[in-house]
Motif scaffolding. Sequence first.
Motif, PDB file in Angstrom:
ATOM      1  N   GLY A  97       0.784  -1.230   0.000  1.00  0.00           N
ATOM      2  CA  GLY A  97       0.000   0.000   0.000  1.00  0.00           C
ATOM      3  C   GLY A  97       0.812   1.274   0.000  1.00  0.00           C
ATOM      4  O   GLY A  97       0.257   2.363   0.164  1.00  0.00           O
ATOM      5  N   PHE A  98       2.142   1.180  -0.174  1.00  0.00           N
ATOM      6  CA  PHE A  98       2.976   2.372  -0.240  1.00  0.00           C
ATOM      7  C   PHE A  98       2.886   3.007  -1.630  1.00  0.00           C
ATOM      8  O   PHE A  98       2.580   2.339  -2.615  1.00  0.00           O
ATOM      9  N   ARG A  99       3.152   4.295  -1.692  1.00  0.00           N
ATOM     10  CA  ARG A  99       3.141   5.022  -2.963  1.00  0.00           C
ATOM     11  C   ARG A  99       4.447   5.807  -3.109  1.00  0.00           C
ATOM     12  O   ARG A  99       5.128   6.114  -2.138  1.00  0.00           O
ATOM     13  N   PHE A 100       4.779   6.158  -4.352  1.00  0.00           N
ATOM     14  CA  PHE A 100       5.943   6.997  -4.608  1.00  0.00           C
ATOM     15  C   PHE A 100       5.643   8.429  -4.160  1.00  0.00           C
ATOM     16  O   PHE A 100       4.539   8.934  -4.366  1.00  0.00           O
ATOM     17  N   GLU A 101       6.632   9.089  -3.564  1.00  0.00           N
ATOM     18  CA  GLU A 101       6.468  10.492  -3.173  1.00  0.00           C
ATOM     19  C   GLU A 101       7.617  11.367  -3.675  1.00  0.00           C
ATOM     20  O   GLU A 101       7.384  12.468  -4.150  1.00  0.00           O
ATOM     21  N   GLN A 102       8.850  10.872  -3.581  1.00  0.00           N
ATOM     22  CA  GLN A 102      10.010  11.682  -3.948  1.00  0.00           C
ATOM     23  C   GLN A 102      11.062  10.796  -4.591  1.00  0.00           C
ATOM     24  O   GLN A 102      11.291   9.674  -4.139  1.00  0.00           O
ATOM     25  N   LYS A 103      11.676  11.297  -5.665  1.00  0.00           N
ATOM     26  CA  LYS A 103      12.764  10.569  -6.304  1.00  0.00           C
ATOM     27  C   LYS A 103      14.081  11.294  -6.067  1.00  0.00           C
ATOM     28  O   LYS A 103      14.127  12.529  -6.021  1.00  0.00           O
ATOM     29  N   TYR A 104      15.166  10.514  -5.945  1.00  0.00           N
ATOM     30  CA  TYR A 104      16.507  11.045  -5.710  1.00  0.00           C
ATOM     31  C   TYR A 104      17.415  10.535  -6.825  1.00  0.00           C
ATOM     32  O   TYR A 104      17.412   9.342  -7.139  1.00  0.00           O
ATOM     33  N   ALA A 105      18.197  11.451  -7.414  1.00  0.00           N
ATOM     34  CA  ALA A 105      18.978  11.086  -8.591  1.00  0.00           C
ATOM     35  C   ALA A 105      20.335  11.785  -8.578  1.00  0.00           C
ATOM     36  O   ALA A 105      20.512  12.827  -7.939  1.00  0.00           O
ATOM     37  N   ILE A 106      21.288  11.219  -9.301  1.00  0.00           N
ATOM     38  CA  ILE A 106      22.642  11.757  -9.384  1.00  0.00           C
ATOM     39  C   ILE A 106      23.040  11.944 -10.850  1.00  0.00           C
ATOM     40  O   ILE A 106      22.713  11.119 -11.712  1.00  0.00           O
ATOM     41  N   LEU A 107      23.749  13.042 -11.100  1.00  0.00           N
ATOM     42  CA  LEU A 107      24.256  13.368 -12.428  1.00  0.00           C
ATOM     43  C   LEU A 107      25.781  13.382 -12.405  1.00  0.00           C
ATOM     44  O   LEU A 107      26.392  13.939 -11.485  1.00  0.00           O
ATOM     45  N   ASP A 108      26.388  12.779 -13.407  1.00  0.00           N
ATOM     46  CA  ASP A 108      27.837  12.803 -13.585  1.00  0.00           C
ATOM     47  C   ASP A 108      28.204  14.134 -14.252  1.00  0.00           C
ATOM     48  O   ASP A 108      28.034  14.297 -15.465  1.00  0.00           O
ATOM     49  N   ILE A 109      28.699  15.091 -13.469  1.00  0.00           N
ATOM     50  CA  ILE A 109      28.984  16.430 -13.988  1.00  0.00           C
ATOM     51  C   ILE A 109      30.126  16.415 -14.992  1.00  0.00           C
ATOM     52  O   ILE A 109      30.081  17.092 -16.021  1.00  0.00           O
ATOM     53  N   GLN A 110      31.161  15.642 -14.702  1.00  0.00           N
ATOM     54  CA  GLN A 110      32.351  15.668 -15.552  1.00  0.00           C
ATOM     55  C   GLN A 110      32.065  15.151 -16.964  1.00  0.00           C
ATOM     56  O   GLN A 110      32.761  15.523 -17.919  1.00  0.00           O
ATOM     57  N   ASN A 111      31.074  14.305 -17.108  1.00  0.00           N
ATOM     58  CA  ASN A 111      30.720  13.773 -18.434  1.00  0.00           C
ATOM     59  C   ASN A 111      29.417  14.356 -18.969  1.00  0.00           C
ATOM     60  O   ASN A 111      28.816  13.805 -19.887  1.00  0.00           O
ATOM     61  N   TYR A 112      29.008  15.473 -18.384  1.00  0.00           N
ATOM     62  CA  TYR A 112      27.764  16.127 -18.819  1.00  0.00           C
ATOM     63  C   TYR A 112      27.941  16.730 -20.212  1.00  0.00           C
ATOM     64  O   TYR A 112      28.942  17.380 -20.509  1.00  0.00           O
ATOM     65  N   GLU A 113      26.971  16.516 -21.070  1.00  0.00           N
ATOM     66  CA  GLU A 113      26.966  17.097 -22.404  1.00  0.00           C
ATOM     67  C   GLU A 113      25.927  18.214 -22.458  1.00  0.00           C
ATOM     68  O   GLU A 113      24.760  17.988 -22.113  1.00  0.00           O
ATOM     69  N   PRO A 114      26.326  19.427 -22.855  1.00  0.00           N
ATOM     70  CA  PRO A 114      25.392  20.564 -22.889  1.00  0.00           C
ATOM     71  C   PRO A 114      24.139  20.246 -23.693  1.00  0.00           C
ATOM     72  O   PRO A 114      24.193  19.562 -24.713  1.00  0.00           O
ATOM     73  N   LYS A 115      23.004  20.765 -23.216  1.00  0.00           N
ATOM     74  CA  LYS A 115      21.711  20.449 -23.823  1.00  0.00           C
ATOM     75  C   LYS A 115      21.074  21.620 -24.572  1.00  0.00           C
ATOM     76  O   LYS A 115      20.226  21.416 -25.434  1.00  0.00           O
ATOM     77  N   ALA A 116      21.439  22.856 -24.208  1.00  0.00           N
ATOM     78  CA  ALA A 116      20.772  24.022 -24.805  1.00  0.00           C
ATOM     79  C   ALA A 116      21.287  24.305 -26.216  1.00  0.00           C
ATOM     80  O   ALA A 116      22.465  24.075 -26.532  1.00  0.00           O
TER      81      ALA A 116
END
Length: 332
Positions: free
Chosen positions: A141-160
């Motif tokens: 009977g549990f539900r999702f409330e909050q998600k936690y995530a990590i981003l690899d900054i050094q390998n980030y590719e610009p999106k704009a």
Amino acid sequence: MIQFVGFDQQYLPAMAILLAKRHQVERSRYSFLPSRFEDSSETEILLRKEGEKPFVNGIVALRNDEVIGYMLYEFKEDAKKGRHIIIDYLGLAIAEDAHPRLVRLLYAEAGAEWIAGGYFQHIVYVPIGYDRHVYEWLEQGFRFEQKYAILDIQNYEPKAKEAEKSALRIRRLADSDTEILKRMSRWNSIHQASAPSWNPITKESLEDVKSGYAALAKDAEAIVMIGEQDSIPVGFHVYYEADSSVNMYTPERTVELPAASTNPQYRGRGVGKALADASHAQLQELGYDYSLADWHTPNHLASYFWPKLGYQTFMIRMVRTVDNRIAWAHGN
């Protein structure tokens, strides 16, 4: 035959082995998680600290006197949530050869004490790299409330796109930006109150948010990036250096992202992506490797935007609120 006993220090070494093995499985999926917690001597230190907290209790599952699972939980009370139980990220592990149903058996055994004490809201932080736990909580009977995530900054590719970036001026926060911060403080709160989040925001809480944002201008530890177009504030990101010593999922050289938003009148124009690109370039220069973010799962903009940037979800906060009529309604 499975036997349930109360948490005791004598079980810590065996509990630590279960937690370290769980972490090995998680790291096979999410390599950014700290490797040192694959060592049971490291997980034992964390479990010992957790067990020494004044309002933490626990339950241990034994089979032929061997520890095959455990659950540690904390009794908490505050004005917002009232009485509630928290099972933290390190608070549950079961043996690899144990049936996943052991999760619900532990919950049922411990939960009887919670309900008897009037603790009807139950909160658990679930590692999704060990996803068989997720399904067990859903079926309880549990539900999702909050998600936690990590981003690899050094390998980030610009999106704009270049056109999106050229229209903006992105800069670090200045001491004179107090009034700008107050205006921007409303954006995220108002969005969270709209469909489909429907997270209520009162006048009093909005004033608290304004005060907190205004204080950022004087906060030397905050890394705040502001986007402007034609001298109009259109977005911001706030980062802080994360303490990797307080949990088993934050890598070293990580920042956390507690707040970010785009001016509602400028959404859909690439402001968020341009701010993310500039922020991550700044964080790279400062020597950070990872960024930790979380968001309310009903927030459809956040749930779409952050994963699109490359954030990988590794943990979910799940919640169950038991009907408090169970305190007196037993069919008698």
